[in-house]
Scaffold this active site. Structure first.
Site, PDB file in Angstrom:
ATOM      1  N   GLY A 190       0.987  -1.010   0.249  1.00  0.00           N
ATOM      2  CA  GLY A 190      -0.643   0.210   0.384  1.00  0.00           C
ATOM      3  C   GLY A 190       0.991   1.343  -0.243  1.00  0.00           C
TER       4      GLY A 190
ATOM      5  CB  SER B 156       5.144   2.567   3.882  1.00  0.00           C
ATOM      6  OG  SER B 156       6.064   3.431   3.459  1.00  0.00           O
TER       7      SER B 156
ATOM      8  CB  CYS C 254       5.584  -4.083  -1.080  1.00  0.00           C
ATOM      9  SG  CYS C 254       6.062  -2.749  -1.899  1.00  0.00           S
TER      10      CYS C 254
ATOM     11  NE  ARG D  46       7.264   6.413   1.115  1.00  0.00           N
ATOM     12  CZ  ARG D  46       7.976   6.830   0.476  1.00  0.00           C
ATOM     13  NH1 ARG D  46       8.624   8.014   0.713  1.00  0.00           N
ATOM     14  NH2 ARG D  46       6.172   7.450  -0.061  1.00  0.00           N
TER      15      ARG D  46
ATOM     16  CB  ILE E 189       3.884  -2.626  -7.535  1.00  0.00           C
ATOM     17  CG1 ILE E 189       3.763  -3.884  -8.109  1.00  0.00           C
ATOM     18  CG2 ILE E 189       2.879  -1.290  -7.685  1.00  0.00           C
ATOM     19  CD1 ILE E 189       2.188  -3.857  -7.626  1.00  0.00           C
ATOM     20  NE  ARG E 190       5.563   5.168  -6.011  1.00  0.00           N
ATOM     21  CZ  ARG E 190       6.331   5.839  -6.178  1.00  0.00           C
ATOM     22  NH1 ARG E 190       7.068   5.666  -7.602  1.00  0.00           N
ATOM     23  NH2 ARG E 190       7.076   7.037  -5.854  1.00  0.00           N
TER      24      ARG E 190
ATOM     25  CG  HIS F 107       2.841  -6.755  -3.943  1.00  0.00           C
ATOM     26  ND1 HIS F 107       2.588  -5.889  -3.022  1.00  0.00           N
ATOM     27  CD2 HIS F 107       4.075  -5.782  -4.337  1.00  0.00           C
ATOM     28  CE1 HIS F 107       2.240  -4.735  -2.510  1.00  0.00           C
ATOM     29  NE2 HIS F 107       3.758  -4.111  -3.573  1.00  0.00           N
TER      30      HIS F 107
ATOM     31  CD  GLU G  33      -0.099  -9.037  -2.253  1.00  0.00           C
ATOM     32  OE1 GLU G  33       1.511  -9.646  -1.381  1.00  0.00           O
ATOM     33  OE2 GLU G  33       0.215  -8.175  -2.613  1.00  0.00           O
TER      34      GLU G  33
HETATM   35  N1  GLN Z   1       6.122   2.540  -2.076  1.00  0.00           N
HETATM   36  C1  GLN Z   1       5.047   1.776  -1.068  1.00  0.00           C
HETATM   37  C2  GLN Z   1       5.317   2.768  -0.065  1.00  0.00           C
HETATM   38  O1  GLN Z   1       6.531   3.600   0.142  1.00  0.00           O
HETATM   39  C3  GLN Z   1       5.218   0.920  -1.276  1.00  0.00           C
HETATM   40  C4  GLN Z   1       3.979   0.175  -2.641  1.00  0.00           C
HETATM   41  C5  GLN Z   1       3.212  -0.786  -2.818  1.00  0.00           C
HETATM   42  O2  GLN Z   1       3.301  -1.194  -1.052  1.00  0.00           O
HETATM   43  N2  GLN Z   1       3.790  -1.508  -3.529  1.00  0.00           N
HETATM   44  O3  GLN Z   1       4.997   2.853   0.591  1.00  0.00           O
END
Ligand code: GLN
Length: 197
Positions: free
Chosen positions: A49, A51, A81, A113, A141-142, A177, A179
């Site tokens: 999500g 953080s 993540c 991060r 993902i990021r 991820h 999941e």
């Molecule tokens: N970039 C998000 C963060 O800083 C993490 C991305 C993710 O959970 N897919 O929390």
């Protein structure tokens, strides 16, 4: 032990996929938004999500210190993540002043991060993962990466030369991820940690 009760922190992020993955891995799974739910679980997943948002919701829901306390007492946890970021002892590029991601301290590591995100927003690949046969499909993902691990931390996986999965005691974290792939082996590994098998 019969099916352990595993919570998924449900303040923000991709809760549903983790609940499904945990159930397929043999756990009873519930969402955690309140102190009583946090107190009841045998283990906790902190999902992906954002953080920074999750940190501030933890504070608003009066869960930040209780969760730090349960982790300090040995609560098994798995962070994916954003969850990996929060489980760190130290977070680099933690976000804008006043809206920073707040470390929970479950693993003696420093996490950066959005580390991969500065290079490429999302990517996936098949990577070896200690303790699992063959490879794991890793969806980033990021994603963060781990820049330092303390002596008690086992590195379980790397991608592009960076540490992306670690374990310290009963706390597991992945920058990716699992999941979203349908492969339940990482969740199964966590459920086994929770049951102590
Ligand atoms: N970039 C998000 C963060 O800083 C993490 C991305 C993710 O959970 N897919 O929390």
């Amino acid at each position: 032990m019969s099916a352990p009760l595993v919570g998924v922190l449900a303040l923000q992020g991709d809760t549903r996929e983790h609940l499904a993955a945990l159930r397929e891995a043999g756990a009873e799974a519930i969402t955690v938004r309140r102190r009583a739910e946090l107190d009841a679980v045998d283990g906790l997943v902190i999902p992906g999500g954002e953080s920074t948002a999750m940190s501030h919701l933890l504070r608003d829901f009066d869960l930040l210190e209780p969760l730090r306390g349960r982790l300090a007492d040995g609560l098994p946890a798995y962070g994916a993540c954003a969850g990996m970021i929060l489980l760190a002892g130290e977070i680099l590029d933690a976000g804008a002043e006043g809206r920073q991601a707040l470390p929970l301290g479950g693993i003696d590591m420093t996490v950066r991060r959005n580390a991969f995100g500065r290079q490429v927003d999302s990517f996936e690949g098949d990577i070896p993962f200690e303790g699992l046969d063959g490879t794991v499909r890793a969806v980033f993902i990021r994603a963060p990466w781990v820049e330092r691990v303390g002596p008690g931390v086992r590195v379980l996986a790397r991608a592009a030369g960076h540490v992306v999965a670690v374990r310290q005691g009963a706390v597991l974290a992945t920058a990716f991820h699992p999941e979203v792939t349908g492969d339940r082996r990482v969740h199964k590994m966590f459920v086994n940690i929770v049951t102590g098998s």
